[in-house]
Design a protein around this motif. Structure first.
Motif, PDB file in Angstrom:
ATOM      1  N   LYS A  35       3.446  -0.113 -32.556  1.00  0.00           N
ATOM      2  CA  LYS A  35       3.520   0.111 -34.006  1.00  0.00           C
ATOM      3  C   LYS A  35       3.338   1.582 -34.368  1.00  0.00           C
ATOM      4  O   LYS A  35       3.918   2.063 -35.356  1.00  0.00           O
ATOM      5  CB  LYS A  35       2.503  -0.756 -34.738  1.00  0.00           C
ATOM      6  N   ILE A  38       6.594   3.832 -34.482  1.00  0.00           N
ATOM      7  CA  ILE A  38       7.556   3.714 -35.580  1.00  0.00           C
ATOM      8  C   ILE A  38       7.250   4.829 -36.571  1.00  0.00           C
ATOM      9  O   ILE A  38       6.146   4.910 -37.119  1.00  0.00           O
ATOM     10  CB  ILE A  38       7.469   2.331 -36.251  1.00  0.00           C
ATOM     11  N   SER A  40       8.732   8.125 -39.445  1.00  0.00           N
ATOM     12  CA  SER A  40       9.646   8.462 -40.521  1.00  0.00           C
ATOM     13  C   SER A  40      10.836   9.249 -39.986  1.00  0.00           C
ATOM     14  O   SER A  40      10.806   9.775 -38.860  1.00  0.00           O
ATOM     15  CB  SER A  40       8.927   9.301 -41.574  1.00  0.00           C
ATOM     16  N   GLN A 148      16.053  -2.587 -37.603  1.00  0.00           N
ATOM     17  CA  GLN A 148      15.079  -3.007 -38.596  1.00  0.00           C
ATOM     18  C   GLN A 148      13.687  -3.122 -37.965  1.00  0.00           C
ATOM     19  O   GLN A 148      13.558  -3.320 -36.751  1.00  0.00           O
ATOM     20  CB  GLN A 148      15.499  -4.338 -39.227  1.00  0.00           C
ATOM     21  N   THR A 149      12.645  -3.026 -38.792  1.00  0.00           N
ATOM     22  CA  THR A 149      11.274  -2.972 -38.284  1.00  0.00           C
ATOM     23  C   THR A 149      10.935  -4.161 -37.396  1.00  0.00           C
ATOM     24  O   THR A 149      10.332  -3.997 -36.322  1.00  0.00           O
ATOM     25  CB  THR A 149      10.270  -2.896 -39.448  1.00  0.00           C
ATOM     26  N   TYR A 150      11.303  -5.373 -37.823  1.00  0.00           N
ATOM     27  CA  TYR A 150      10.932  -6.562 -37.058  1.00  0.00           C
ATOM     28  C   TYR A 150      11.455  -6.485 -35.619  1.00  0.00           C
ATOM     29  O   TYR A 150      10.864  -7.054 -34.694  1.00  0.00           O
ATOM     30  CB  TYR A 150      11.472  -7.828 -37.735  1.00  0.00           C
ATOM     31  N   LEU A 152      12.160  -3.450 -34.027  1.00  0.00           N
ATOM     32  CA  LEU A 152      11.801  -2.203 -33.363  1.00  0.00           C
ATOM     33  C   LEU A 152      10.685  -2.370 -32.343  1.00  0.00           C
ATOM     34  O   LEU A 152      10.688  -1.715 -31.299  1.00  0.00           O
ATOM     35  CB  LEU A 152      11.371  -1.159 -34.399  1.00  0.00           C
ATOM     36  N   TYR A 153       9.706  -3.236 -32.635  1.00  0.00           N
ATOM     37  CA  TYR A 153       8.580  -3.387 -31.714  1.00  0.00           C
ATOM     38  C   TYR A 153       9.065  -3.725 -30.301  1.00  0.00           C
ATOM     39  O   TYR A 153       8.633  -3.136 -29.311  1.00  0.00           O
ATOM     40  CB  TYR A 153       7.631  -4.485 -32.196  1.00  0.00           C
ATOM     41  N   PRO A 170      12.958   2.806 -38.745  1.00  0.00           N
ATOM     42  CA  PRO A 170      13.440   1.548 -39.314  1.00  0.00           C
ATOM     43  C   PRO A 170      14.590   1.749 -40.289  1.00  0.00           C
ATOM     44  O   PRO A 170      14.708   2.802 -40.926  1.00  0.00           O
ATOM     45  CB  PRO A 170      12.203   0.988 -40.026  1.00  0.00           C
ATOM     46  N   ASP A 172      15.328  -0.562 -42.909  1.00  0.00           N
ATOM     47  CA  ASP A 172      15.079  -1.697 -43.806  1.00  0.00           C
ATOM     48  C   ASP A 172      15.517  -1.361 -45.227  1.00  0.00           C
ATOM     49  O   ASP A 172      14.693  -1.176 -46.122  1.00  0.00           O
ATOM     50  CB  ASP A 172      13.590  -2.060 -43.799  1.00  0.00           C
TER      51      ASP A 172
END
Length: 226
Positions: A35, A38, A40, A148-150, A152-153, A170, A172
């Motif tokens: 996390k 991730i 900017s 997307q964030t979900y 990326l992990y 991300p 999103d």
């Protein structure tokens, strides 16, 4: 007979609980260890990456990016224009009558990205394959992953497990139809990829090395003719 039934039921319950613990544990570990990677767009621009890796998604029958893919591409294009990296890897699935990477490249070129800066990976059949091939076929050592964030992990976990220094940005920008399904599917996918990373499983297809120092256009024939 009743004792046997009770024993079997207890065994089934134990297996189900163990499975749930494994899934929960691997998901928590994958998310917890990635996390902080991730970042900017501004932070990614200062990362000095070899390349931007865009994870594929569905394209329409009219050969246009789906909404979720278009957002990934828009973020990657923005990163490229900000100077975050000079090369982009468009990775996705290709099969007869269906070609994600070519559609992705055409979209980016239409938005002003030079064609020779874009490498197409036609064997990015899934997230793990994309990351494995970015590291082992394209030789990326420092990468910016865009999705997307979900999602990326899992991609970042694979990257760090396969020896790549990676951050994720991300994309999103919208709400997506079927997001609940994607979220549920991702739970199982994180567990699956946790064990693939642990075993260092080779990608479905592993091609001859492609140098990111060359032209993306020159690599297309090699990749598409694999």
């Amino acid at each position: 007979m009743l004792r046997v039934v009770k024993s079997m039921l207890a065994f089934v319950v134990a297996v189900v609980l163990l499975f749930a613990l494994v899934v929960a544990g691997t998901n928590a570990y994958v998310i917890g260890t990635t996390k902080d990677r991730i970042v900017s767009e501004g932070d990614a621009a200062a990362f000095a990456a070899d390349c931007i890796v865009v994870l594929g998604a569905a394209v329409t029958p009219s050969e246009e990016p789906s909404g979720i893919l278009e957002d990934r591409l828009d973020e990657a294009i923005s990163l490229y224009q900000a100077g975050a990296a000079s090369k982009i890897i468009m990775s996705g699935n290709q099969e007869p009558g269906y070609d994600e990477p070519s559609v992705m490249k055409e979209y980016a070129v239409s938005c002003g990205v030079p064609s020779d800066a874009i490498f197409c990976d036609y064997a990015g059949f899934n997230t793990y394959d994309t990351i494995y091939r970015a590291a082992n076929v394209f030789g990326a050592q420092r990468a910016i992953v865009v999705t997307q964030t979900y999602h990326l992990y899992r991609a970042l976990y694979a990257a760090q497990g396969l020896g790549m220094d990676a951050v994720g940005v991300p994309s999103d920008f919208h709400e997506y139809d079927g997001q609940e399904y994607y979220d549920v599917r991702e739970i199982g996918a994180r567990t699956k990829d946790f064990f693939q990373v642990l075993a260092k499983t080779p990608a479905t297809e592993v091609d001859a090395p492609v140098s990111l120092d060359g032209s993306g256009d020159a690599s297309d024939a090699q990749m598409s003719g694999r």
